[in-house]
Write an enzyme that holds these catalytic residues in place. Sequence first.
Site, PDB file in Angstrom:
ATOM      1  N   GLN A 243      23.394  56.583  -5.848  1.00  0.00           N
ATOM      2  CA  GLN A 243      22.746  58.271  -5.342  1.00  0.00           C
ATOM      3  C   GLN A 243      21.334  58.551  -5.482  1.00  0.00           C
ATOM      4  O   GLN A 243      20.545  57.232  -5.274  1.00  0.00           O
ATOM      5  CB  GLN A 243      23.303  58.838  -7.371  1.00  0.00           C
ATOM      6  CG  GLN A 243      22.234  58.052  -8.541  1.00  0.00           C
ATOM      7  CD  GLN A 243      22.765  58.773  -9.713  1.00  0.00           C
ATOM      8  OE1 GLN A 243      23.655  59.578 -10.325  1.00  0.00           O
ATOM      9  NE2 GLN A 243      22.450  58.116 -11.066  1.00  0.00           N
ATOM     10  N   HIS A 273      22.689  70.744 -24.562  1.00  0.00           N
ATOM     11  CA  HIS A 273      23.003  69.526 -24.743  1.00  0.00           C
ATOM     12  C   HIS A 273      23.445  69.744 -26.174  1.00  0.00           C
ATOM     13  O   HIS A 273      24.150  69.051 -27.346  1.00  0.00           O
ATOM     14  CB  HIS A 273      22.082  68.555 -25.070  1.00  0.00           C
ATOM     15  CG  HIS A 273      21.503  67.752 -23.636  1.00  0.00           C
ATOM     16  ND1 HIS A 273      20.465  68.513 -22.509  1.00  0.00           N
ATOM     17  CD2 HIS A 273      22.351  66.519 -22.936  1.00  0.00           C
ATOM     18  CE1 HIS A 273      21.597  67.431 -20.969  1.00  0.00           C
ATOM     19  NE2 HIS A 273      21.728  67.007 -21.578  1.00  0.00           N
ATOM     20  N   ASP A 297      20.408  59.685 -19.120  1.00  0.00           N
ATOM     21  CA  ASP A 297      18.745  60.438 -19.146  1.00  0.00           C
ATOM     22  C   ASP A 297      18.494  60.898 -20.642  1.00  0.00           C
ATOM     23  O   ASP A 297      17.108  60.755 -20.907  1.00  0.00           O
ATOM     24  CB  ASP A 297      18.671  62.279 -18.261  1.00  0.00           C
ATOM     25  CG  ASP A 297      20.183  63.003 -19.079  1.00  0.00           C
ATOM     26  OD1 ASP A 297      20.285  62.639 -20.421  1.00  0.00           O
ATOM     27  OD2 ASP A 297      20.378  63.898 -18.894  1.00  0.00           O
ATOM     28  N   ASP A 317      26.878  54.516 -18.499  1.00  0.00           N
ATOM     29  CA  ASP A 317      26.078  55.265 -17.742  1.00  0.00           C
ATOM     30  C   ASP A 317      25.873  54.232 -16.307  1.00  0.00           C
ATOM     31  O   ASP A 317      25.729  52.924 -16.201  1.00  0.00           O
ATOM     32  CB  ASP A 317      24.880  55.482 -17.629  1.00  0.00           C
ATOM     33  CG  ASP A 317      24.447  56.595 -16.155  1.00  0.00           C
ATOM     34  OD1 ASP A 317      24.025  58.368 -16.694  1.00  0.00           O
ATOM     35  OD2 ASP A 317      23.814  55.991 -15.415  1.00  0.00           O
ATOM     36  N   ASP A 351      31.432  51.509 -14.730  1.00  0.00           N
ATOM     37  CA  ASP A 351      31.885  52.819 -14.329  1.00  0.00           C
ATOM     38  C   ASP A 351      32.689  53.093 -15.209  1.00  0.00           C
ATOM     39  O   ASP A 351      33.353  52.480 -15.857  1.00  0.00           O
ATOM     40  CB  ASP A 351      33.076  52.638 -13.021  1.00  0.00           C
ATOM     41  CG  ASP A 351      34.031  53.772 -12.964  1.00  0.00           C
ATOM     42  OD1 ASP A 351      33.824  54.398 -12.007  1.00  0.00           O
ATOM     43  OD2 ASP A 351      34.894  53.488 -13.311  1.00  0.00           O
ATOM     44  N   ALA A 352      32.761  54.026 -15.946  1.00  0.00           N
ATOM     45  CA  ALA A 352      33.460  55.124 -17.254  1.00  0.00           C
ATOM     46  C   ALA A 352      35.054  54.647 -16.785  1.00  0.00           C
ATOM     47  O   ALA A 352      35.546  54.314 -18.210  1.00  0.00           O
ATOM     48  CB  ALA A 352      33.005  56.015 -17.100  1.00  0.00           C
ATOM     49  N   ASP A 369      28.969  63.845 -20.557  1.00  0.00           N
ATOM     50  CA  ASP A 369      28.707  64.140 -19.425  1.00  0.00           C
ATOM     51  C   ASP A 369      28.505  64.321 -18.870  1.00  0.00           C
ATOM     52  O   ASP A 369      26.944  63.475 -18.033  1.00  0.00           O
ATOM     53  CB  ASP A 369      26.956  64.111 -20.458  1.00  0.00           C
ATOM     54  CG  ASP A 369      25.763  64.965 -20.447  1.00  0.00           C
ATOM     55  OD1 ASP A 369      26.243  65.911 -19.740  1.00  0.00           O
ATOM     56  OD2 ASP A 369      24.575  64.716 -20.989  1.00  0.00           O
TER      57      ASP A 369
END
Length: 514
Positions: A243, A273, A297, A317, A351-352, A369
Amino acid sequence: MSKTLSKSSQLYWASGIVSICGIIFEVLFGALGSYILGDGVKQYTLTISLFLTGMGIGASLSEKVVKNLITRFIAIELLIGLIGGFSSFAVFGITAFAGEEATAIVLYSIILIVGGLTGLELPILIRKANEIGVEMNKSTARVLFSDYAGGLVGGMLFAFYLRPEFGLVKSAFLVAIVNILVALWMIYSFRNEIVYQGIYVGIAFLLFVLMIGGTLFGEEMAFSFEQRLYKDPIIYSEETSYQKITLTKEQGDLRLYLDGQLQFSSSDEHRYHETLVHIPMAAVKEAEDVLILGGGDGLAVRELLKYDDLKSITVVDLDPEMVKLAKNHHLLTELNEHSLEDKRVDIHNEDAFQYIEKQKKMFDVIISDLPDPNNESLNKLYTWEFYSLLRNHLDVDGALMVQATSPLFAREAYWTIDRTISETGLRTSNYHVEIPSFGNWGFVMATRNPVAQEDLDISVQTDYLSDEMIPSLTVFGKDEDSHMVKDGKKISLEPNTLIRPHLIEKYENAWLYY
């Protein structure tokens, strides 16, 4: 005889090299469309279709090219170098000054033109090989072999080297340089056949200098174009393997964008959050193990670390560069309070979907999230299949919390996510919060047992959320609740699945004019 073989071999090598360039331009155009216009599958599909259509048109037009074959081939390479080299630069500039509609028109036109020029190349090379003494069947087979083999090399080069190392702008200029060098090579090798040789050499050297200049300075200029797309000054920009990460800052407001989409604003991210984290934590009596999908993040982790009884926080992530930035950039570490460095935090860059498929551990709280479902890769993380996997890894008294886009701006998308989760057998609770930088934003919490909203007790310090206001977050206005009517009939929403990924279309249609 030796000269004939030498020249024919050069044609085959040229065919392979220009094929590498052609496939790189094709996938580069797809990546450009995906980044700027969204929906990667749609953009790559359009790119491939238009490029192949262009090749077909070019192949058809090649019937009229019967003389001065090598000269025509050189002219084509120079044109591909010029158009392809400036393609990324031009598209970013048009996006900045004219918007996405103009960008789409220009990008698709470039794809069609470069595809057409690429389609002209092969028939000309085959005829030239035949002209210098190679049998037609042999020349065709050898040129096609060189072309197809070059296609494989080009695709691998772009995916694993050019894009991650040089980005979209520099890659276009670098590939164009190769096209121009091929043209110069052919000018030299077939110099005795070329009329106005000096003119072609001059044009080729001029383009070569332009492409070198573009490689050295084009990205910096494109960055200035990109700055126009953001409200605040860009302080950090990186194109990773997954990305484009952009940080902007103005008067103390730090903003993170992924592929041009706002992820948070430091001025109000606490509203997002705190809702995402503390409501499911309040719904679970004794939460010890928490899974966060996304959240690279570190801001959701920051909120979780307020709970002293937590034993582990697993963060999944995909992009290691995002996590690295969150750990090292001083503005992000100030905001996330160095949360990712805590010994209780275990980070997995994968990858989730794949992670949860192979995972055997159960979790008390699972927090999704993830970015909005605006492409196929993200859509699979909003499907019945994925939520079923999450349910199977959720403790019997646990809670799943999903960020679910805006029920006001993307009403059908929000309630489709709710329907998809409820189809797994979990009970859903719906919340929405006003976040100034985002607008009205929605969340879906899922549990096995009903949740009494008035009994939820937040046991840690917050800046926005309170026990008393939680029930109010479950109240939706008439223009944002699940009772949608079209042509006098109530809209019936279907769950989003891997086989029928209709959520992407609903999401795109909803956000088209925002």
